[in-house]
Design an enzyme around this catalytic site. Structure first.
Site, PDB file in Angstrom:
ATOM      1  CD  GLU A   1     -22.817   6.002  -3.688  1.00 31.02           C
ATOM      2  OE1 GLU A   1     -22.065   6.863  -4.163  1.00 31.02           O
ATOM      3  OE2 GLU A   1     -23.950   6.248  -3.265  1.00 31.02           O
ATOM      4  CB  THR A   2     -19.951  -0.534  -1.344  1.00 30.32           C
ATOM      5  OG1 THR A   2     -20.066   0.390  -0.253  1.00 30.32           O
ATOM      6  CG2 THR A   2     -18.603  -1.231  -1.278  1.00 30.32           C
TER       7      THR A   2
END
Length: 144
Positions: free
Chosen positions: A65-66
């Site tokens: 997700e980062t």
């Protein structure tokens, strides 16, 4: 007089070598390459394991997700933000040590939505996890 405004995080730039967000900092995620076409980050396995000593699936998801969110934010551009709305991750093999690398590449990029494919590999280049992240792209709240 008190300033009650909430500042938004800055849009990452290709010269950034820091981490975006407190969770990523705690996990040791380091951004190496930043663009809408390809975002790369690494994360140590140590400190991000589950009780059996294996890389935690949630850590892989946070790494995915980062990198996907940073890539989507780069695509969204100045004055806009990217927020994750859907994340799926398939874990292929265990990792006990070393570092993993995540590479986000676009699957679809529009004005309001961007979807990225994220491949996470171990130190030997073996795929550990495959993820897909879809982000909603919005105007930055403080940019109005």
């Amino acid at each position: 007089m008190t300033d009650n405004t909430t500042s938004s995080p800055p849009t990452p730039t290709p010269t950034d070598n820091g981490v975006r967000g407190a969770l990523a900092a705690r996990m040791g995620i380091r951004l190496l390459e930043l663009s809408a076409e390809r975002t790369v980050a690494t994360m140590p396995v140590e400190g991000n394991t589950q009780p059996y000593g294996l890389l935690h699936g949630g850590a892989s998801a946070a790494l995915a997700e980062t990198v996907g969110s940073v890539a989507a934010a780069m695509h969204a551009g100045e004055g806009r933000i990217a927020v994750g709305v859907d994340l799926s991750a398939t874990h292929h093999r265990p990792v006990r040590e070393g570092e993993v690398t995540a590479v986000a590449t676009p699957l679809a990029r529009g004005r309001s939505v961007a979807t990225y494919d994220i491949a996470i590999t171990d130190d030997r280049g073996r795929r550990v996890c495959t993820a897909r992240l879809t982000c909603a792209l919005r105007d930055r709240p403080d940019a109005r």
